[in-house]
Design an enzyme around this catalytic site. Structure first.
Site, PDB file in Angstrom:
ATOM      1  N   ARG A 184      56.446 108.481  15.502  1.00  0.00           N
ATOM      2  CA  ARG A 184      56.066 109.961  15.658  1.00  0.00           C
ATOM      3  C   ARG A 184      56.795 110.573  14.489  1.00  0.00           C
ATOM      4  NH1 ARG A 184      57.517 109.662  21.357  1.00  0.00           N
ATOM      5  NH2 ARG A 184      55.563 110.084  22.619  1.00  0.00           N
ATOM      6  N   ASP A 205      62.232 102.297  15.405  1.00  0.00           N
ATOM      7  CA  ASP A 205      61.447 101.013  15.895  1.00  0.00           C
ATOM      8  C   ASP A 205      60.355 101.011  14.966  1.00  0.00           C
ATOM      9  OD1 ASP A 205      60.747  98.358  17.039  1.00  0.00           O
ATOM     10  OD2 ASP A 205      60.738  99.210  18.880  1.00  0.00           O
ATOM     11  N   HIS A 262      64.141  97.632  22.084  1.00  0.00           N
ATOM     12  CA  HIS A 262      64.736  98.871  21.070  1.00  0.00           C
ATOM     13  C   HIS A 262      65.847  99.352  21.639  1.00  0.00           C
ATOM     14  CE1 HIS A 262      64.325 102.602  18.459  1.00  0.00           C
ATOM     15  NE2 HIS A 262      65.187 101.851  18.277  1.00  0.00           N
ATOM     16  N   ASP A 277      62.444 110.761  20.407  1.00  0.00           N
ATOM     17  CA  ASP A 277      61.836 111.495  19.551  1.00  0.00           C
ATOM     18  C   ASP A 277      60.819 112.825  19.724  1.00  0.00           C
ATOM     19  OD1 ASP A 277      59.856 110.085  20.131  1.00  0.00           O
ATOM     20  OD2 ASP A 277      59.526 109.079  18.256  1.00  0.00           O
ATOM     21  N   ASP A 278      60.665 113.027  20.955  1.00  0.00           N
ATOM     22  CA  ASP A 278      59.644 113.807  21.407  1.00  0.00           C
ATOM     23  C   ASP A 278      60.153 114.973  22.280  1.00  0.00           C
ATOM     24  OD1 ASP A 278      60.028 112.251  23.514  1.00  0.00           O
ATOM     25  OD2 ASP A 278      57.853 112.376  24.005  1.00  0.00           O
ATOM     26  N   ASP A 289      63.648 102.198  32.204  1.00  0.00           N
ATOM     27  CA  ASP A 289      63.989 103.486  33.185  1.00  0.00           C
ATOM     28  C   ASP A 289      64.113 102.939  34.686  1.00  0.00           C
ATOM     29  OD1 ASP A 289      61.273 103.425  32.575  1.00  0.00           O
ATOM     30  OD2 ASP A 289      61.217 105.498  32.323  1.00  0.00           O
ATOM     31  N   SER A 328      52.754 105.795  27.602  1.00  0.00           N
ATOM     32  CA  SER A 328      52.241 106.055  28.975  1.00  0.00           C
ATOM     33  C   SER A 328      50.786 106.905  29.100  1.00  0.00           C
ATOM     34  CB  SER A 328      53.440 106.851  29.693  1.00  0.00           C
ATOM     35  OG  SER A 328      53.827 108.220  29.056  1.00  0.00           O
TER      36      SER A 328
END
Length: 345
Positions: free
Chosen positions: A15, A42, A88, A110-111, A189, A220
């Site tokens: 991204r 990654d 990662h 990163d988001d 998670d 997702s």
């Protein structure tokens, strides 16, 4: 603990919008020495690498060396991305704790965009994590943090939760010592949310989230994003957490104050809540009796209704605290609650 260095580990891939995440981290960071930013990339995506490189010495850029495909069972072929993410995480956390030897780390993706008091919050909560062994993380995220479901006037309010929220979270090196040897190949998670990993420990979470996600596109495929995530309220008022007394979050004190408050709240029916009746009662309690009634109430009131290993999102001892039509509501099990049932999922 005030002098401890808390690095921010930014998990990046492909991204190029990681710029939005890094710009806010750098804008709100009070000290480059105390909060070094490490971007672990990654995927080997060239455009994203160029964006990260454009920050020069302001961030450290490390690259996951193994970009190979991972052999997965045939039925998991569509989940290859989740296997790569778990690999990662394992590598990047290994770098932070084994190679750089930090005492603790704040993990973001990163988001994520952070709130003005993001660093202040983690700095203040870090001593709690050190002092209370019944805690295993501090998270910036409220899973039910949609604007109409939180009290923005109480941005300083924090909770304990048995649900691992992620999405901007602090962990100690000792936790990595414990998790690394058994780190999963995928779905890290949800693995964290299993009883074998959680071991009855809790996280701290805020009333109003200190992160928000802008990443609709990801492994997702926007699941949850359009329904919940894009509505999460990002705190915009700086709270001086390091000047506040957060000892109420220690397990014994918390249970001494929070549980009586919940069970002293008058019980109402879901129809009374939806009809905006009995306003004079102030904070109220809605009692569920099992998995199906929990899910029905959560759906009816706009809460996230999924359970992981039996634990509701943002729940503590089965209790989910939120705001509905301007008043505090506790969705709670009976007071003689005896623990989570992992078959509720």
């Amino acid at each position: 603990p005030a002098a401890t260095v808390l690095p921010v580990l930014v998990m990046a891939c492909d991204r190029s919008t990681v710029r939005r995440c890094l710009d806010k981290l750098l804008r709100y960071r009070p000290s480059a020495q105390r909060f070094p930013i490490i971007v672990s990339q990654d995927c080997g995506h060239a455009e994203t690498a160029r964006v990260i490189a454009s920050y020069g010495d302001a961030v450290a850029h490390i690259r996951q060396p193994d970009l190979s495909d991972i052999p997965v069972p045939a039925e998991h072929r569509k989940f290859q991305g989740y296997y790569k993410i778990a690999r990662h995480y394992r590598w990047a956390l290994g770098q932070v704790f084994r190679t750089f030897r930090y005492r603790a780390a704040i993990v973001v993706e990163d988001d994520l965009e952070v709130a003005p008091d993001f660093f202040e919050y983690f700095q203040a909560a870090f001593p709690l994590l050190l002092a209370d062994r019944s805690l295993w993380c501090v998270s910036a995220w409220n899973d039910n943090g949609k604007e109409q479901m939180v009290d923005v006037g109480q941005a300083e309010l924090l909770y304990r939760t048995d649900f691992f929220p992620g999405l901007g979270w602090l962990l100690l090196a000792e936790l990595w010592d414990e998790l690394e040897p058994k780190w999963p190949r995928a779905f890290w998670d949800d693995w964290m949310r299993q009883p074998e990993q959680r071991r009855d420990r809790s996280c701290i979470r805020p009333e109003v989230s200190r992160t928000m996600t802008f990443g609709r596109k990801g492994v997702s495929h926007g699941q949850f994003f359009d329904q919940y995530l894009k509505f999460i309220k990002l705190n915009d008022r700086f709270v001086p957490f390091t000047q506040l007394d957060l000892s109420y979050l220690k397990k014994e004190e918390y249970e001494r104050s929070f549980l009586p408050k919940v069970y002293a709240a008058p019980e109402v029916r879901v129809e009374e809540l939806q009809g905006n009746r009995r306003r004079e009662l102030g904070a109220v309690r809605l009692q569920y009796s099992g998995r199906d009634s929990f899910k029905a109430f959560a759906k009816a009131l706009g809460l996230m209704d999924d359970l992981k290993s039996g634990v509701p999102r943002a729940g503590y001892r089965g209790i989910v605290s939120f705001v509905y039509r301007g008043r505090r509501v506790y969705l709670a099990p009976p007071s003689d609650w005896t623990g989570y049932d992992p078959s509720w999922s």
